[in-house]
Design an enzyme around this catalytic site. Structure first.
Site, PDB file in Angstrom:
ATOM      1  N   HIS A  43      -2.513   2.050   4.640  1.00 19.47           N
ATOM      2  CA  HIS A  43      -3.572   2.541   3.749  1.00 19.47           C
ATOM      3  C   HIS A  43      -4.933   1.923   4.067  1.00 19.47           C
ATOM      4  O   HIS A  43      -5.037   0.803   4.581  1.00 19.47           O
ATOM      5  CB  HIS A  43      -3.223   2.189   2.295  1.00 19.47           C
TER       6      HIS A  43
ATOM      7  N   LYS B  80      -9.042  -6.952   2.131  1.00 19.12           N
ATOM      8  CA  LYS B  80      -7.919  -7.365   1.281  1.00 19.12           C
ATOM      9  C   LYS B  80      -7.429  -8.753   1.681  1.00 19.12           C
ATOM     10  O   LYS B  80      -7.193  -9.027   2.853  1.00 19.12           O
ATOM     11  CB  LYS B  80      -6.753  -6.367   1.420  1.00 19.12           C
TER      12      LYS B  80
ATOM     13  N   TYR C 235      -2.836  -9.162  -4.405  1.00 16.78           N
ATOM     14  CA  TYR C 235      -3.899  -9.167  -3.402  1.00 16.78           C
ATOM     15  C   TYR C 235      -5.271  -8.854  -4.011  1.00 16.78           C
ATOM     16  O   TYR C 235      -5.375  -8.101  -4.974  1.00 16.78           O
ATOM     17  CB  TYR C 235      -3.576  -8.220  -2.241  1.00 16.78           C
TER      18      TYR C 235
ATOM     19  N   ASP D 178       3.173   8.472   1.071  1.00 17.41           N
ATOM     20  CA  ASP D 178       3.142   7.798   2.376  1.00 17.41           C
ATOM     21  C   ASP D 178       3.880   8.609   3.431  1.00 17.41           C
ATOM     22  O   ASP D 178       3.495   8.628   4.595  1.00 17.41           O
ATOM     23  CB  ASP D 178       3.719   6.387   2.257  1.00 17.41           C
TER      24      ASP D 178
HETATM   25  C1  LIG Z   1      -4.167   0.901  -4.995  1.00 16.85           C
HETATM   26  C2  LIG Z   1      -4.333   1.326  -6.420  1.00 16.85           C
HETATM   27  C3  LIG Z   1      -3.507   2.286  -6.986  1.00 16.85           C
HETATM   28  N1  LIG Z   1      -3.684   2.652  -8.293  1.00 16.85           N
HETATM   29  C4  LIG Z   1      -2.760   3.653  -8.860  1.00 16.85           C
HETATM   30  C5  LIG Z   1      -2.703   4.965  -8.111  1.00 16.85           C
HETATM   31  C6  LIG Z   1      -1.271   5.396  -8.294  1.00 16.85           C
HETATM   32  O1  LIG Z   1      -1.147   6.145  -9.492  1.00 16.85           O
HETATM   33  C7  LIG Z   1      -0.492   4.095  -8.449  1.00 16.85           C
HETATM   34  C8  LIG Z   1       0.248   3.688  -7.197  1.00 16.85           C
HETATM   35  O2  LIG Z   1      -0.686   3.751  -6.130  1.00 16.85           O
HETATM   36  P1  LIG Z   1      -0.176   3.704  -4.644  1.00 16.85           P
HETATM   37  O3  LIG Z   1       1.094   4.488  -4.501  1.00 16.85           O
HETATM   38  O4  LIG Z   1      -1.347   4.081  -3.759  1.00 16.85           O
HETATM   39  O5  LIG Z   1       0.149   2.157  -4.453  1.00 16.85           O
HETATM   40  P2  LIG Z   1       0.496   1.451  -3.057  1.00 16.85           P
HETATM   41  O6  LIG Z   1       1.346   2.340  -2.207  1.00 16.85           O
HETATM   42  O7  LIG Z   1       0.976   0.107  -3.402  1.00 16.85           O
HETATM   43  O8  LIG Z   1      -0.913   1.345  -2.328  1.00 16.85           O
HETATM   44  C9  LIG Z   1      -1.483   0.103  -2.006  1.00 16.85           C
HETATM   45  O9  LIG Z   1      -0.676  -0.480  -1.017  1.00 16.85           O
HETATM   46  C10 LIG Z   1      -1.234  -0.742   0.252  1.00 16.85           C
HETATM   47  C11 LIG Z   1      -0.342  -1.714   0.967  1.00 16.85           C
HETATM   48  C12 LIG Z   1      -2.634  -1.191   0.231  1.00 16.85           C
HETATM   49  O10 LIG Z   1      -3.102  -1.938   1.086  1.00 16.85           O
HETATM   50  C13 LIG Z   1      -3.520  -0.668  -0.820  1.00 16.85           C
HETATM   51  O11 LIG Z   1      -3.957  -1.715  -1.655  1.00 16.85           O
HETATM   52  C14 LIG Z   1      -2.923   0.369  -1.657  1.00 16.85           C
HETATM   53  O12 LIG Z   1      -3.045   1.583  -0.957  1.00 16.85           O
HETATM   54  O13 LIG Z   1      -1.467   3.098  -8.777  1.00 16.85           O
HETATM   55  C15 LIG Z   1      -4.671   2.119  -9.088  1.00 16.85           C
HETATM   56  O14 LIG Z   1      -4.818   2.501 -10.275  1.00 16.85           O
HETATM   57  N2  LIG Z   1      -5.497   1.173  -8.543  1.00 16.85           N
HETATM   58  C16 LIG Z   1      -5.381   0.749  -7.241  1.00 16.85           C
HETATM   59  O15 LIG Z   1      -6.155  -0.128  -6.801  1.00 16.85           O
END
Ligand SMILES: Cc1cn([C@H]2C[C@H](O)[C@@H](COP(=O)(O)OP(=O)(O)O[C@H]3O[C@H](C)C(=O)[C@H](O)[C@H]3O)O2)c(=O)[nH]c1=O
Length: 186
Positions: A62, A72, A129, A166
């Site tokens: 991401h 980050k 993080y 993803d």
């Molecule tokens: C990143 C983020 C997400 N969200 C919400 C959006 C979705 O409804 C839910 C899950 O989000 P997501 O599936 O994108 O979460 P990760 O897959 O852990 O994504 C993160 O994981 C990888 C490793 C990264 O480096 C980034 O910080 C980020 O992309 O949280 C928020 O409300 N705020 C935030 O800052």
């Protein structure tokens, strides 16, 4: 000095070890201190995230698009992750190169803006993080974790788990990545 810093093969990515103070109660460590980090991480943080991932979960790769890219500082509160950063800055001498570090409590990775970030949970892991810009859903983006043009060598685990999002990410060549060498790292 409560921290040691080690630049990885892509030198903008920095592995940080926090000094642990142990006593009969348990232990204490600082995870970040502005003045100690200045020489390696000249950035400030505006948001802190926590995610829990069961063993075998892979989150990534991401990034947030300009004009709100995120640097980050990644830490593991419990567990063990294989953390990966990929240089996506066009014109960079390390463009498309990836680096990795196995993070456990007390080890952190600084992933600058302009890099894709992802990790594989090698155990059930709580990841906390710090990021340099607030989350922007419209700028949230990424590339496939297994893009052959990048060639990340992920550890093999039984039962890899990815989010639907993803699994649907594009390859780098089809992505919206808009970073240039010389862009700020914060
Ligand atoms: C990143 C983020 C997400 N969200 C919400 C959006 C979705 O409804 C839910 C899950 O989000 P997501 O599936 O994108 O979460 P990760 O897959 O852990 O994504 C993160 O994981 C990888 C490793 C990264 O480096 C980034 O910080 C980020 O992309 O949280 C928020 O409300 N705020 C935030 O800052």
């Amino acid at each position: 000095m409560p921290f040691t810093f080690k630049r990885l093969e892509v030198p903008e990515v920095v592995l940080v070890e926090a000094r642990q103070f142990s006593d009969e109660r348990g232990h204490f460590e600082e995870l970040y201190k502005r003045s100690d980090f200045r020489g390696y991480v000249p950035c400030d943080f505006v948001q802190v995230n926590h995610s829990f991932s069961r063993r075998g979960v892979l989150r990534g790769l991401h990034f947030q698009l300009k004009p709100v890219p995120q640097g980050k500082l990644v830490s593991v509160v419990s567990g063990r992750i294989y953390d990966v950063a990929v240089d996506l800055r066009r014109g960079s001498p390390s463009y498309k190169r990836w680096v990795s570090a196995e993070l456990t409590p007390g080890k952190l990775l600084w992933v600058p803006a302009g890099f894709a970030h992802g990790f594989l949970a090698l155990e059930d892991s709580h990841v906390v993080y710090f990021v340099t810009r607030e989350f922007s859903k419209e700028h949230d983006s990424g590339i496939r974790y297994d893009d052959p043009e990048v060639g990340v060598e992920w550890p093999r685990v039984e039962g890899l788990v990815l989010s639907e999002k993803d699994r649907g990410l594009p390859l780098l060549r089809d992505s919206k990545a808009n970073f240039e060498y010389g862009d700020g790292l914060c």
